[in-house]
Design a protein around this motif. Structure first.
Motif, PDB file in Angstrom:
ATOM      1  N   PRO A 144       0.817  -1.215   0.000  1.00 44.85           N
ATOM      2  CA  PRO A 144       0.000   0.000   0.000  1.00 44.85           C
ATOM      3  C   PRO A 144       0.857   1.274   0.000  1.00 44.85           C
ATOM      4  O   PRO A 144       0.441   2.306  -0.521  1.00 44.85           O
ATOM      5  CB  PRO A 144      -0.812  -0.122   1.291  1.00 44.85           C
ATOM      6  N   ALA A 145       2.060   1.206   0.557  1.00 38.31           N
ATOM      7  CA  ALA A 145       2.916   2.393   0.658  1.00 38.31           C
ATOM      8  C   ALA A 145       3.775   2.619  -0.582  1.00 38.31           C
ATOM      9  O   ALA A 145       4.005   3.771  -0.961  1.00 38.31           O
ATOM     10  CB  ALA A 145       3.818   2.274   1.892  1.00 38.31           C
ATOM     11  N   LEU A 146       4.265   1.548  -1.195  1.00 42.28           N
ATOM     12  CA  LEU A 146       5.208   1.678  -2.313  1.00 42.28           C
ATOM     13  C   LEU A 146       5.001   0.590  -3.345  1.00 42.28           C
ATOM     14  O   LEU A 146       4.677  -0.554  -3.007  1.00 42.28           O
ATOM     15  CB  LEU A 146       6.657   1.552  -1.808  1.00 42.28           C
ATOM     16  N   LYS A 147       5.242   0.950  -4.590  1.00 42.26           N
ATOM     17  CA  LYS A 147       5.265  -0.036  -5.663  1.00 42.26           C
ATOM     18  C   LYS A 147       6.527  -0.898  -5.509  1.00 42.26           C
ATOM     19  O   LYS A 147       7.567  -0.429  -5.036  1.00 42.26           O
ATOM     20  CB  LYS A 147       5.284   0.652  -7.025  1.00 42.26           C
ATOM     21  N   ALA A 148       6.450  -2.134  -5.950  1.00 39.69           N
ATOM     22  CA  ALA A 148       7.581  -3.060  -5.841  1.00 39.69           C
ATOM     23  C   ALA A 148       8.832  -2.490  -6.496  1.00 39.69           C
ATOM     24  O   ALA A 148       9.934  -2.610  -5.959  1.00 39.69           O
ATOM     25  CB  ALA A 148       7.214  -4.407  -6.455  1.00 39.69           C
ATOM     26  N   GLU A 149       8.693  -1.866  -7.644  1.00 43.52           N
ATOM     27  CA  GLU A 149       9.858  -1.319  -8.341  1.00 43.52           C
ATOM     28  C   GLU A 149      10.603  -0.305  -7.470  1.00 43.52           C
ATOM     29  O   GLU A 149      11.835  -0.291  -7.432  1.00 43.52           O
ATOM     30  CB  GLU A 149       9.417  -0.685  -9.663  1.00 43.52           C
ATOM     31  N   ALA A 150       9.850   0.519  -6.734  1.00 43.01           N
ATOM     32  CA  ALA A 150      10.472   1.503  -5.839  1.00 43.01           C
ATOM     33  C   ALA A 150      11.125   0.822  -4.634  1.00 43.01           C
ATOM     34  O   ALA A 150      12.204   1.236  -4.191  1.00 43.01           O
ATOM     35  CB  ALA A 150       9.431   2.520  -5.367  1.00 43.01           C
ATOM     36  N   ILE A 151      10.499  -0.221  -4.113  1.00 43.63           N
ATOM     37  CA  ILE A 151      11.075  -0.966  -2.986  1.00 43.63           C
ATOM     38  C   ILE A 151      12.410  -1.574  -3.413  1.00 43.63           C
ATOM     39  O   ILE A 151      13.412  -1.476  -2.697  1.00 43.63           O
ATOM     40  CB  ILE A 151      10.105  -2.066  -2.500  1.00 43.63           C
ATOM     41  N   ILE A 152      12.432  -2.182  -4.579  1.00 41.83           N
ATOM     42  CA  ILE A 152      13.654  -2.824  -5.080  1.00 41.83           C
ATOM     43  C   ILE A 152      14.751  -1.791  -5.286  1.00 41.83           C
ATOM     44  O   ILE A 152      15.890  -1.986  -4.843  1.00 41.83           O
ATOM     45  CB  ILE A 152      13.339  -3.602  -6.383  1.00 41.83           C
ATOM     46  N   GLU A 153      14.426  -0.684  -5.923  1.00 44.68           N
ATOM     47  CA  GLU A 153      15.444   0.346  -6.175  1.00 44.68           C
ATOM     48  C   GLU A 153      15.968   0.922  -4.855  1.00 44.68           C
ATOM     49  O   GLU A 153      17.168   1.149  -4.702  1.00 44.68           O
ATOM     50  CB  GLU A 153      14.893   1.447  -7.071  1.00 44.68           C
ATOM     51  N   HIS A 154      15.070   1.170  -3.910  1.00 40.99           N
ATOM     52  CA  HIS A 154      15.479   1.699  -2.604  1.00 40.99           C
ATOM     53  C   HIS A 154      16.454   0.736  -1.917  1.00 40.99           C
ATOM     54  O   HIS A 154      17.489   1.154  -1.399  1.00 40.99           O
ATOM     55  CB  HIS A 154      14.260   1.943  -1.720  1.00 40.99           C
ATOM     56  N   HIS A 155      16.131  -0.552  -1.901  1.00 42.68           N
ATOM     57  CA  HIS A 155      17.001  -1.513  -1.234  1.00 42.68           C
ATOM     58  C   HIS A 155      18.311  -1.712  -1.981  1.00 42.68           C
ATOM     59  O   HIS A 155      19.359  -1.877  -1.354  1.00 42.68           O
ATOM     60  CB  HIS A 155      16.267  -2.832  -0.980  1.00 42.68           C
ATOM     61  N   ASN A 156      18.271  -1.676  -3.298  1.00 42.88           N
ATOM     62  CA  ASN A 156      19.531  -1.744  -4.050  1.00 42.88           C
ATOM     63  C   ASN A 156      20.445  -0.594  -3.646  1.00 42.88           C
ATOM     64  O   ASN A 156      21.642  -0.787  -3.422  1.00 42.88           O
ATOM     65  CB  ASN A 156      19.270  -1.711  -5.557  1.00 42.88           C
ATOM     66  N   ALA A 157      19.876   0.595  -3.534  1.00 47.72           N
ATOM     67  CA  ALA A 157      20.675   1.772  -3.163  1.00 47.72           C
ATOM     68  C   ALA A 157      21.120   1.709  -1.704  1.00 47.72           C
ATOM     69  O   ALA A 157      22.269   2.025  -1.379  1.00 47.72           O
ATOM     70  CB  ALA A 157      19.875   3.052  -3.422  1.00 47.72           C
ATOM     71  N   THR A 158      20.238   1.286  -0.817  1.00 50.77           N
ATOM     72  CA  THR A 158      20.539   1.246   0.614  1.00 50.77           C
ATOM     73  C   THR A 158      21.583   0.186   0.956  1.00 50.77           C
ATOM     74  O   THR A 158      22.484   0.423   1.763  1.00 50.77           O
ATOM     75  CB  THR A 158      19.247   0.977   1.421  1.00 50.77           C
ATOM     76  N   LEU A 159      21.460  -0.982   0.343  1.00 53.63           N
ATOM     77  CA  LEU A 159      22.368  -2.089   0.676  1.00 53.63           C
ATOM     78  C   LEU A 159      23.737  -1.933   0.016  1.00 53.63           C
ATOM     79  O   LEU A 159      24.716  -2.486   0.507  1.00 53.63           O
ATOM     80  CB  LEU A 159      21.736  -3.422   0.285  1.00 53.63           C
ATOM     81  N   ALA A 160      23.798  -1.184  -1.083  1.00 49.72           N
ATOM     82  CA  ALA A 160      25.075  -1.006  -1.804  1.00 49.72           C
ATOM     83  C   ALA A 160      26.062  -0.262  -0.919  1.00 49.72           C
ATOM     84  O   ALA A 160      25.732   0.738  -0.302  1.00 49.72           O
ATOM     85  CB  ALA A 160      24.845  -0.253  -3.109  1.00 49.72           C
TER      86      ALA A 160
END
Length: 174
Positions: A144-160
């Motif tokens: 409900p808060a975020l589209k999957a594509e945004a979740i994936i991009e956020h985690h890619n950036a955060t974990l890198a």
């Protein structure tokens, strides 16, 4: 540095449940390509199944608990294990198995990005393992808060950086 492939929760109940993962067919194909490259390099492959309590939809042995049939896993040679928490390490012997196989670095792929992928990347680093996160080899569903594509991009950036090396799956070598 010895590498291993860790595939997380590519199970029928998640992959083909009522809410479909983002770009699920492409991600499955990408993971299968990683499996083939790991096999060609004789790198160990570890496969986690999230396991719920008895009577739950993903209880051990239930139809939704099974690995997705098109995932190119071979139970005779790959190391399948069950987990009950977002971390692939908590309550499992994964760390001991990795040490026994002299694995220093994990290539982590599968589902779901914001839960088991994120947690396992962070814990792996805390336990002294290097992490390679193929940015295009993990997925999740819209929330409900975020589209999957945004979740994936956020985690890619955060974990890198602090928690792993972000790469394209095609760049991964074992």
């Amino acid at each position: 540095m010895a590498d291993a492939l860790l595939i997380i929760d590519m199970q029928t109940g998640l992959y083909d449940g009522p809410e479909k993962p983002f770009e699920r067919e492409r991600v499955l194909d990408t993971i299968n390509q990683l499996i083939q490259r790991a096999r060609a390099a004789h790198a160990p492959i570890f496969v986690a199944r999230h396991t719920g309590p008895a009577g739950s939809p993903i209880a051990a042995g239930s139809p939704f608990w099974q690995l997705w049939p098109a995932l190119d896993v071979d139970a005779a040679r790959d190391q399948l294990f069950d987990k009950t928490r977002p971390s692939c390490f908590l309550g499992t012997d994964l760390a001991q198995q990795l040490h026994a196989a002299q694995v220093k670095q994990l290539v982590i792929a599968g589902m779901k990005t914001q839960f088991c992928i994120d947690t396992t990347c962070r814990v792996a680093v805390e336990l002294g393992f290097g992490v390679v996160l193929p940015e295009d080899a993990h997925t999740c569903m819209d929330t409900p808060a975020l589209k999957a594509e945004a979740i994936i991009e956020h985690h890619n950036a955060t974990l890198a950086g602090a928690f792993g090396q972000r790469v394209k799956a095609a760049e991964v070598s074992f």
